[in-house]
Write a protein that holds these residues in place. Structure first.
Motif, PDB file in Angstrom:
ATOM      1  N   LYS A 200      26.238  45.139 -14.117  1.00  0.00           N
ATOM      2  CA  LYS A 200      27.557  45.521 -14.600  1.00  0.00           C
ATOM      3  C   LYS A 200      27.757  44.894 -15.972  1.00  0.00           C
ATOM      4  O   LYS A 200      27.854  43.680 -16.097  1.00  0.00           O
ATOM      5  CB  LYS A 200      28.651  45.038 -13.639  1.00  0.00           C
ATOM      6  CG  LYS A 200      28.632  45.747 -12.299  1.00  0.00           C
ATOM      7  CD  LYS A 200      29.749  45.234 -11.407  1.00  0.00           C
ATOM      8  CE  LYS A 200      29.723  45.933 -10.049  1.00  0.00           C
ATOM      9  NZ  LYS A 200      30.774  45.401  -9.150  1.00  0.00           N
ATOM     10  N   MET A 201      27.786  45.729 -16.998  1.00  0.00           N
ATOM     11  CA  MET A 201      27.949  45.255 -18.366  1.00  0.00           C
ATOM     12  C   MET A 201      29.388  44.808 -18.569  1.00  0.00           C
ATOM     13  O   MET A 201      30.321  45.542 -18.292  1.00  0.00           O
ATOM     14  CB  MET A 201      27.601  46.380 -19.351  1.00  0.00           C
ATOM     15  CG  MET A 201      27.763  46.009 -20.804  1.00  0.00           C
ATOM     16  SD  MET A 201      26.638  44.694 -21.297  1.00  0.00           S
ATOM     17  CE  MET A 201      26.972  44.601 -23.045  1.00  0.00           C
ATOM     18  N   SER A 202      29.575  43.556 -19.039  1.00  0.00           N
ATOM     19  CA  SER A 202      30.929  43.065 -19.305  1.00  0.00           C
ATOM     20  C   SER A 202      31.055  42.775 -20.791  1.00  0.00           C
ATOM     21  O   SER A 202      30.099  42.372 -21.447  1.00  0.00           O
ATOM     22  CB  SER A 202      31.212  41.806 -18.491  1.00  0.00           C
ATOM     23  OG  SER A 202      30.248  40.816 -18.786  1.00  0.00           O
ATOM     24  N   MET A 203      32.234  42.982 -21.331  1.00  0.00           N
ATOM     25  CA  MET A 203      32.478  42.760 -22.747  1.00  0.00           C
ATOM     26  C   MET A 203      33.010  41.334 -22.934  1.00  0.00           C
ATOM     27  O   MET A 203      33.191  40.583 -21.987  1.00  0.00           O
ATOM     28  CB  MET A 203      33.502  43.777 -23.280  1.00  0.00           C
ATOM     29  CG  MET A 203      33.078  45.222 -23.055  1.00  0.00           C
ATOM     30  SD  MET A 203      31.436  45.599 -23.715  1.00  0.00           S
ATOM     31  CE  MET A 203      31.798  45.509 -25.464  1.00  0.00           C
ATOM     32  N   GLY A 204      33.253  40.982 -24.193  1.00  0.00           N
ATOM     33  CA  GLY A 204      33.814  39.658 -24.470  1.00  0.00           C
ATOM     34  C   GLY A 204      32.738  38.602 -24.633  1.00  0.00           C
ATOM     35  O   GLY A 204      31.551  38.893 -24.792  1.00  0.00           O
ATOM     36  N   GLU A 205      33.168  37.358 -24.562  1.00  0.00           N
ATOM     37  CA  GLU A 205      32.268  36.224 -24.805  1.00  0.00           C
ATOM     38  C   GLU A 205      31.194  36.130 -23.721  1.00  0.00           C
ATOM     39  O   GLU A 205      31.457  36.335 -22.536  1.00  0.00           O
ATOM     40  CB  GLU A 205      33.084  34.921 -24.842  1.00  0.00           C
ATOM     41  CG  GLU A 205      32.260  33.714 -25.235  1.00  0.00           C
ATOM     42  CD  GLU A 205      33.093  32.436 -25.244  1.00  0.00           C
ATOM     43  OE1 GLU A 205      32.495  31.360 -25.425  1.00  0.00           O
ATOM     44  OE2 GLU A 205      34.322  32.522 -25.068  1.00  0.00           O
ATOM     45  N   VAL A 206      29.986  35.818 -24.156  1.00  0.00           N
ATOM     46  CA  VAL A 206      28.869  35.657 -23.220  1.00  0.00           C
ATOM     47  C   VAL A 206      28.802  34.195 -22.797  1.00  0.00           C
ATOM     48  O   VAL A 206      28.805  33.298 -23.630  1.00  0.00           O
ATOM     49  CB  VAL A 206      27.529  36.056 -23.875  1.00  0.00           C
ATOM     50  CG1 VAL A 206      26.419  36.067 -22.837  1.00  0.00           C
ATOM     51  CG2 VAL A 206      27.641  37.403 -24.558  1.00  0.00           C
ATOM     52  N   THR A 207      28.715  33.957 -21.486  1.00  0.00           N
ATOM     53  CA  THR A 207      28.621  32.590 -20.978  1.00  0.00           C
ATOM     54  C   THR A 207      27.260  32.378 -20.314  1.00  0.00           C
ATOM     55  O   THR A 207      26.625  33.341 -19.862  1.00  0.00           O
ATOM     56  CB  THR A 207      29.730  32.315 -19.941  1.00  0.00           C
ATOM     57  OG1 THR A 207      29.516  33.178 -18.813  1.00  0.00           O
ATOM     58  CG2 THR A 207      31.106  32.573 -20.532  1.00  0.00           C
TER      59      THR A 207
END
Length: 345
Positions: A200-207
């Motif tokens: 599931k591709m999520s946007m925003g900052e990568v942690t």
């Protein structure tokens, strides 16, 4: 013609400082060096000649620094090298540079480079000088809290046979950390998509946690593991570096160095040393984010390297004496001194 820059950065190859009545930097020759250092120089010259023989090079040597002049002179007069130069067809310019002429470069923490952090923070791969160990337990079903678990063979960052991994390593070296982390996510998503993994591709900052969850998708799929093993090792190296306590200390170093460069023109050296003094803490007083004795030695080398010419005087003598006392006490209070501290003491 090829340009080859060789930096004698090894501790045993640092040029000796001239003692009272000893040779000045211009007069230093191989005969004036300690026996151990002479042997190291001769071994280096032999290794260089073997390398140039394999490359078919006829070199023209240049030297910057006293030890570099010694090495260049030895290479020039080395009998096998003279024979090689008569026969070789390829020309090369070789520049020898003493790293002690740029100690600030050698001990500084440079900007936002993820590759440098990985190579500095993770433990060295056994038998290698430049590569590091990547903990691969996350790709297995093994449950362990032991960070030094040796059941699973470690990974590494050298992945010459994996195009995606090579491209990602280039990103680690050339992009800012935030951009490099986003590149890692992009590579992982593409790899998972090709293997039909439920990502599931999520946007925003990568942690780091997000990347770990992506890595988990590959764990029970041997085919996907085999196809993308190089890429997974690099992403794991990045995740383990970002989670490492040494990384936050790296950022503290960088902040201190930048502050020092901004203030050193306005503040005298005694003032800077007095600011440093409260930060020198013994083993029992230190928290995990505090500087160790080795950290302070690195900071002091950086400070004295960037300051340049220092005005001597009573204030400086007093400030230096206080720093010396605090450092000696901290070193003496170490329950298990590191190999570096043991060598120094």
């Amino acid at each position: 013609s090829a340009e080859l820059c060789l930096l004698p950065a090894l501790a045993e190859l640092l040029p000796p400082l001239p003692g009272p009545g000893g040779p000045g930097p211009v007069e230093v020759g191989l005969g004036t060096l300690p026996a151990e250092l002479r042997a190291a120089v001769r071994a280096l010259v032999g290794d260089l000649d073997a390398l140039f023989t394999a490359l078919g090079l006829r070199e023209e040597s240049f030297a910057v620094g006293s030890l570099s002049r010694v090495i260049a002179a030895e290479l020039a007069s080395y009998a096998p090298a003279r024979n090689r130069r008569r026969m070789a067809t390829n020309k090369a310019s070789v520049i020898f540079v003493d790293r002690t002429l740029d100690l600030a470069g050698a001990v500084g923490h440079h900007g936002d480079n993820l590759a440098e952090k990985i190579l500095s923070v993770l433990p060295k791969l056994p038998g290698h000088k430049t590569d590091v160990m990547v903990n691969m337990v996350e790709l297995t079903s093994l449950q362990t809290t032991d960070e030094t678990c040796s059941i699973i063979a470690p990974g590494c960052v050298a992945q010459p046979n994996d195009p995606a991994a090579k491209a990602l390593w280039e990103s680690f070296m050339n992009l800012k950390q935030k951009e490099a982390v986003m590149e890692a996510r992009r590579h992982l998503v593409e790899a998972a998509s090709r293997e039909n993994l439920p990502i599931k591709m999520s946007m925003g900052e990568v942690t780091p946690e997000q990347l770990s969850s992506y890595i988990q998708l590959f764990r029970n799929n041997l085919k996907a593991l085999e196809n993308h093993c190089g890429l997974l090792q690099l992403v794991l190296a990045m995740v383990q570096t970002l989670k490492h306590p040494q990384t936050s200390k790296w950022d503290n170093f960088l902040a201190f160095e930048r502050l020092l460069l901004q203030t050193i023109g306005e503040s005298e050296m005694p003032s800077v040393l007095n600011q440093l003094l409260p930060m020198i803490k013994s083993y029992n007083e230190r928290m995990k984010d505090d500087y160790t004795c080795e950290d302070f030695l690195v900071l002091l080398v950086y400070m004295y390297s960037v300051v340049g010419e220092i005005k001597s005087g009573k204030q400086l003598d007093a400030a230096e004496e206080e720093v010396k006392k605090a450092l000696v006490k901290a070193i003496c209070d170490e329950p298990e001194p590191s190999p570096v501290l043991q060598k120094i003491t």
